[in-house]
Enzyme design. Structure first.
Site, PDB file in Angstrom:
ATOM      1  N   LYS A   9       1.833   3.181   1.927  1.00 31.11           N
ATOM      2  CA  LYS A   9       0.683   4.144   1.705  1.00 31.11           C
ATOM      3  C   LYS A   9       1.717   5.147   2.822  1.00 31.11           C
ATOM      4  O   LYS A   9       2.331   5.114   3.508  1.00 31.11           O
ATOM      5  CB  LYS A   9      -0.861   4.544   2.208  1.00 31.11           C
ATOM      6  N   TYR A  49      -7.759   7.188  -7.669  1.00 28.17           N
ATOM      7  CA  TYR A  49      -9.217   6.678  -6.777  1.00 28.17           C
ATOM      8  C   TYR A  49     -10.505   7.002  -6.932  1.00 28.17           C
ATOM      9  O   TYR A  49     -11.477   7.090  -7.117  1.00 28.17           O
ATOM     10  CB  TYR A  49      -8.478   7.162  -5.211  1.00 28.17           C
ATOM     11  N   PHE A  57     -16.142   7.712   1.616  1.00 28.62           N
ATOM     12  CA  PHE A  57     -14.978   8.639   2.606  1.00 28.62           C
ATOM     13  C   PHE A  57     -13.975   8.998   1.548  1.00 28.62           C
ATOM     14  O   PHE A  57     -12.784   8.922   1.757  1.00 28.62           O
ATOM     15  CB  PHE A  57     -14.241   6.983   2.526  1.00 28.62           C
ATOM     16  N   ASN A 112      -4.347   1.287   5.897  1.00 23.61           N
ATOM     17  CA  ASN A 112      -4.001  -0.315   6.044  1.00 23.61           C
ATOM     18  C   ASN A 112      -2.780  -0.551   5.401  1.00 23.61           C
ATOM     19  O   ASN A 112      -2.692  -1.339   4.185  1.00 23.61           O
ATOM     20  CB  ASN A 112      -5.448  -0.652   5.312  1.00 23.61           C
ATOM     21  N   HIS A 115      -0.559   0.148  -0.608  1.00 21.83           N
ATOM     22  CA  HIS A 115      -2.325  -0.259  -2.230  1.00 21.83           C
ATOM     23  C   HIS A 115      -1.827  -1.243  -3.239  1.00 21.83           C
ATOM     24  O   HIS A 115      -0.402  -1.605  -2.898  1.00 21.83           O
ATOM     25  CB  HIS A 115      -2.126   1.010  -2.844  1.00 21.83           C
ATOM     26  N   GLU A 126      -2.557   1.972 -13.539  1.00 21.99           N
ATOM     27  CA  GLU A 126      -2.283   2.179 -12.110  1.00 21.99           C
ATOM     28  C   GLU A 126      -0.270   2.556 -12.232  1.00 21.99           C
ATOM     29  O   GLU A 126      -0.001   3.186 -12.457  1.00 21.99           O
ATOM     30  CB  GLU A 126      -1.628   1.426 -11.006  1.00 21.99           C
TER      31      GLU A 126
HETATM   32  P1  ADP Z   1      -7.886  -2.209  -1.768  1.00 18.84           P
HETATM   33  O1  ADP Z   1      -7.279  -0.492  -1.620  1.00 18.84           O
HETATM   34  O2  ADP Z   1      -7.909  -3.258  -1.098  1.00 18.84           O
HETATM   35  O3  ADP Z   1      -8.351  -1.969  -3.411  1.00 18.84           O
HETATM   36  P2  ADP Z   1     -10.410  -0.360  -2.360  1.00 18.84           P
HETATM   37  O4  ADP Z   1     -10.166  -0.277  -4.016  1.00 18.84           O
HETATM   38  O5  ADP Z   1     -11.928  -1.478  -2.085  1.00 18.84           O
HETATM   39  O6  ADP Z   1     -10.119  -1.305  -1.883  1.00 18.84           O
HETATM   40  O7  ADP Z   1     -10.589   1.334  -1.534  1.00 18.84           O
HETATM   41  C1  ADP Z   1      -8.933   2.408  -1.632  1.00 18.84           C
HETATM   42  C2  ADP Z   1      -9.061   2.473  -0.564  1.00 18.84           C
HETATM   43  O8  ADP Z   1      -9.926   3.520   0.014  1.00 18.84           O
HETATM   44  C3  ADP Z   1      -8.386   1.391   0.672  1.00 18.84           C
HETATM   45  O9  ADP Z   1      -7.710   0.603   0.590  1.00 18.84           O
HETATM   46  C4  ADP Z   1      -9.191   2.655   1.431  1.00 18.84           C
HETATM   47  O10 ADP Z   1      -7.929   2.716   2.563  1.00 18.84           O
HETATM   48  C5  ADP Z   1      -9.827   3.160   1.310  1.00 18.84           C
HETATM   49  N1  ADP Z   1     -11.143   2.615   1.703  1.00 18.84           N
HETATM   50  C6  ADP Z   1     -11.663   1.255   0.888  1.00 18.84           C
HETATM   51  N2  ADP Z   1     -13.306   2.109   1.609  1.00 18.84           N
HETATM   52  C7  ADP Z   1     -12.966   2.600   2.668  1.00 18.84           C
HETATM   53  C8  ADP Z   1     -13.929   3.082   4.126  1.00 18.84           C
HETATM   54  N3  ADP Z   1     -15.383   2.246   3.477  1.00 18.84           N
HETATM   55  N4  ADP Z   1     -13.745   4.048   4.874  1.00 18.84           N
HETATM   56  C9  ADP Z   1     -12.500   4.352   4.415  1.00 18.84           C
HETATM   57  N5  ADP Z   1     -11.589   4.387   3.781  1.00 18.84           N
HETATM   58  C10 ADP Z   1     -12.107   3.806   2.944  1.00 18.84           C
END
Ligand code: ADP
Length: 149
Positions: A9, A49, A57, A112, A115, A126
């Site tokens: 990211k 997304y 968010f 984080n 992805h 994707e």
């Molecule tokens: P992952 O990336 O682990 O598959 P998700 O698909 O649930 O997780 O979420 C996509 C991305 O959205 C996450 O990697 C994170 O960057 C962001 N995200 C998820 N939940 C939150 C939250 N509660 N607040 C802020 N950002 C979030």
């Protein structure tokens, strides 16, 4: 052989973590079959997304993922979808297991650094969203005989 979509990211790119993150997948034995740097448009980000549309968010997430270049890759290997998810760690880096990418490099759920597709079905979707078929390369590696029995 199974394929997944992985993406460093914008925070990972800005922090200079691209090489270290790619190295982890190479070291595990996985094969990179597609790799590029790109800037994601809002339209593609909203599609990628889509399952989070309407969540509090969502806008911040789209703003963030379009805020700078990302490094996108398609990685191939045994059980690669589930294994790379394990290597990434939990979505919230504070909850991620020690040694995982997110635990090693992050502290905030919105920063984080990586992805990765969470299922075979999302991997297929994707990969098709971010790569044209001709951008993926089929090739063999001599080292595969030392990675797979
Ligand atoms: P992952 O990336 O682990 O598959 P998700 O698909 O649930 O997780 O979420 C996509 C991305 O959205 C996450 O990697 C994170 O960057 C962001 N995200 C998820 N939940 C939150 C939250 N509660 N607040 C802020 N950002 C979030």
């Amino acid at each position: 052989m199974e394929r997944t979509y992985l993406m460093v990211k914008p925070d990972g790119v800005q922090r200079g973590l691209v090489g270290q993150i790619i190295s982890r997948f190479e070291q595990r034995g996985y094969k990179i079959v597609g790799l590029k740097m790109m800037q994601i448009s809002r339209e593609v980000a909203e599609k990628h997304y889509g399952e989070h549309a309407g969540k509090p968010f969502f806008q911040g997430l789209v703003d963030f993922i379009t805020s700078g270049p990302v490094v996108a890759m398609v990685v191939e290997g045994k059980d690669v979808v589930a294994t790379t998810r394990e290597m990434m760690g939990a979505t919230n880096p504070l909850k991620a297991a020690p040694g995982t990418i997110r635990a090693t490099f992050g502290v905030d759920v919105g920063r984080n650094v990586i992805h990765g597709s969470d299922s075979l079905e999302s991997a297929r979707r994707e990969i098709a969203l971010f790569f044209r078929p001709e951008e993926l390369v089929d090739y063999g590696r001599a080292i595969d005989a030392w990675i797979y029995e």
